[in-house]
Design a protein around this motif. Structure first.
Motif, PDB file in Angstrom:
ATOM      1  N   ARG A  88       0.841  -1.205   0.000  1.00  0.00           N
ATOM      2  CA  ARG A  88       0.000   0.000   0.000  1.00  0.00           C
ATOM      3  C   ARG A  88       0.874   1.253   0.000  1.00  0.00           C
ATOM      4  N   ARG A  89       1.922   1.261   0.841  1.00  0.00           N
ATOM      5  CA  ARG A  89       2.817   2.418   0.929  1.00  0.00           C
ATOM      6  C   ARG A  89       3.521   2.666  -0.404  1.00  0.00           C
ATOM      7  N   SER A  90       3.929   1.576  -1.035  1.00  0.00           N
ATOM      8  CA  SER A  90       4.605   1.692  -2.338  1.00  0.00           C
ATOM      9  C   SER A  90       3.649   2.232  -3.400  1.00  0.00           C
ATOM     10  N   CYS A  91       2.388   1.795  -3.335  1.00  0.00           N
ATOM     11  CA  CYS A  91       1.390   2.228  -4.309  1.00  0.00           C
ATOM     12  C   CYS A  91       1.070   3.718  -4.161  1.00  0.00           C
ATOM     13  N   LEU A  92       0.989   4.178  -2.907  1.00  0.00           N
ATOM     14  CA  LEU A  92       0.676   5.589  -2.659  1.00  0.00           C
ATOM     15  C   LEU A  92       1.787   6.513  -3.166  1.00  0.00           C
ATOM     16  N   GLN A  93       2.998   5.993  -3.233  1.00  0.00           N
ATOM     17  CA  GLN A  93       4.120   6.776  -3.748  1.00  0.00           C
ATOM     18  C   GLN A  93       4.092   6.886  -5.277  1.00  0.00           C
ATOM     19  N   LYS A  94       3.239   6.074  -5.902  1.00  0.00           N
ATOM     20  CA  LYS A  94       3.148   6.069  -7.370  1.00  0.00           C
ATOM     21  C   LYS A  94       1.932   6.850  -7.874  1.00  0.00           C
ATOM     22  N   ARG A  95       1.441   7.766  -7.064  1.00  0.00           N
ATOM     23  CA  ARG A  95       0.275   8.559  -7.487  1.00  0.00           C
ATOM     24  C   ARG A  95       0.565   9.354  -8.751  1.00  0.00           C
ATOM     25  N   SER A  96       1.779   9.848  -8.837  1.00  0.00           N
ATOM     26  CA  SER A  96       2.151  10.644 -10.021  1.00  0.00           C
ATOM     27  C   SER A  96       2.181   9.783 -11.284  1.00  0.00           C
ATOM     28  N   GLN A  97       2.296   8.462 -11.100  1.00  0.00           N
ATOM     29  CA  GLN A  97       2.304   7.534 -12.236  1.00  0.00           C
ATOM     30  C   GLN A  97       0.903   7.006 -12.540  1.00  0.00           C
ATOM     31  N   ASN A  98      -0.104   7.714 -12.036  1.00  0.00           N
ATOM     32  CA  ASN A  98      -1.515   7.390 -12.282  1.00  0.00           C
ATOM     33  C   ASN A  98      -1.939   6.051 -11.662  1.00  0.00           C
ATOM     34  N   MET A  99      -1.369   5.768 -10.477  1.00  0.00           N
ATOM     35  CA  MET A  99      -1.724   4.546  -9.756  1.00  0.00           C
ATOM     36  C   MET A  99      -2.560   4.913  -8.517  1.00  0.00           C
ATOM     37  N   ARG A 100      -3.463   4.011  -8.140  1.00  0.00           N
ATOM     38  CA  ARG A 100      -4.294   4.228  -6.954  1.00  0.00           C
ATOM     39  C   ARG A 100      -4.423   2.929  -6.159  1.00  0.00           C
ATOM     40  N   TRP A 101      -4.628   3.096  -4.850  1.00  0.00           N
ATOM     41  CA  TRP A 101      -4.771   1.932  -3.973  1.00  0.00           C
ATOM     42  C   TRP A 101      -6.251   1.610  -3.779  1.00  0.00           C
ATOM     43  N   ASN A 102      -6.630   0.356  -4.097  1.00  0.00           N
ATOM     44  CA  ASN A 102      -8.009  -0.104  -3.936  1.00  0.00           C
ATOM     45  C   ASN A 102      -8.145  -0.743  -2.551  1.00  0.00           C
ATOM     46  N   ARG A 103      -8.836  -0.038  -1.628  1.00  0.00           N
ATOM     47  CA  ARG A 103      -8.933  -0.502  -0.232  1.00  0.00           C
ATOM     48  C   ARG A 103      -9.775  -1.773  -0.076  1.00  0.00           C
ATOM     49  N   SER A 104     -10.780  -1.947  -0.934  1.00  0.00           N
ATOM     50  CA  SER A 104     -11.640  -3.130  -0.817  1.00  0.00           C
ATOM     51  C   SER A 104     -10.965  -4.395  -1.358  1.00  0.00           C
ATOM     52  N   LYS A 105     -10.104  -4.229  -2.390  1.00  0.00           N
ATOM     53  CA  LYS A 105      -9.407  -5.379  -2.980  1.00  0.00           C
ATOM     54  C   LYS A 105      -7.977  -5.540  -2.473  1.00  0.00           C
ATOM     55  N   CYS A 106      -7.459  -4.494  -1.788  1.00  0.00           N
ATOM     56  CA  CYS A 106      -6.075  -4.488  -1.283  1.00  0.00           C
ATOM     57  C   CYS A 106      -5.062  -4.678  -2.415  1.00  0.00           C
ATOM     58  N   THR A 107      -5.304  -3.981  -3.514  1.00  0.00           N
ATOM     59  CA  THR A 107      -4.408  -4.062  -4.674  1.00  0.00           C
ATOM     60  C   THR A 107      -4.122  -2.665  -5.221  1.00  0.00           C
TER      61      THR A 107
END
Length: 200
Positions: free
Chosen positions: A170-189
């Motif tokens: 999750r922490r790694s995904c949040l750092q990729k916001r600028s790369q158009n990535m988002r964290w899905n809390r219900s799927k944990c992906t």
């Protein structure tokens, strides 16, 4: 034949004697047929009973932690702990007063409390002094979720939410916001953010 007539008259008189006299008020009291509910009886509703009902509701409401009797389990079956039970503050009480009970009284903050105990070994007949750690609750709140509803996610009663176990991902995904990535809390992906449709 005469004896039967006399017996019939005696029984009729006994039945009449047990009838309620119209001059005296009869209080309506009914008992449930269910043998498991033998301790329950229906009584007339009065202002006094309403006041007692409201009093009981307030006492059973989820609020400040209440003292409960907690069992202290011995380290092994050959050992005995003294005391065997202690009073500890825990979150107990009702959040919903309907039959479903969908909301649960849970601890929002808690601490580990050390209880001084004596352990008696029944094989060696020796006593040992020790401390026993029990969980004590400091504040309570109502939560609509339960651990079963979280599935593979972790239930956090303090926040009353289901949380993903893969925190590093999750922490790694949040750092990729600028790369158009988002964290899905219900799927944990971590997912590619869908582009927003422009309103024309």
């Amino acid at each position: 034949m005469m004896a039967k007539i006399v017996l019939f008259i005696v029984l009729l008189a006994a039945a009449s004697a047990h009838k309620h006299h119209p001059k005296f008020r009869q209080e309506s009291v009914e008992y449930y047929d269910n043998p498991l509910s033998s301790q329950i009886k229906k009584v007339p509703c009065t202002n006094q009973r309403d006041s007692l009902l409201n009093d009981n509701i307030e006492k059973s409401r989820c609020g400040a932690p209440k003292e409960v009797f907690v069992e202290l389990n011995p380290p092994s079956k050959f050992e005995k702990v003294t005391p065997s039970h202690v009073w500890v503050k825990r979150c107990v009480g009702l959040c919903d007063f309907d039959a479903s009970g969908s909301s649960e009284c849970v601890a929002q903050s808690k601490v580990d409390k050390e209880i001084t105990i004596r352990i008696h070994n029944m094989k060696t007949k020796k006593d040992t002094c020790a401390t026993y750690t029990v969980e004590e609750h400091l504040s309570c709140g109502c939560c609509q979720l339960s651990s079963e509803e979280c599935g593979d996610r972790i239930f956090n009663p303090r926040k009353c939410s289901c949380q993903c176990p893969n925190t590093e991902e999750r922490r790694s995904c949040l750092q990729k916001r600028s790369q158009n990535m988002r964290w899905n809390r219900s799927k944990c992906t971590c997912e590619i953010r869908k582009p927003r449709r422009r309103v024309q």
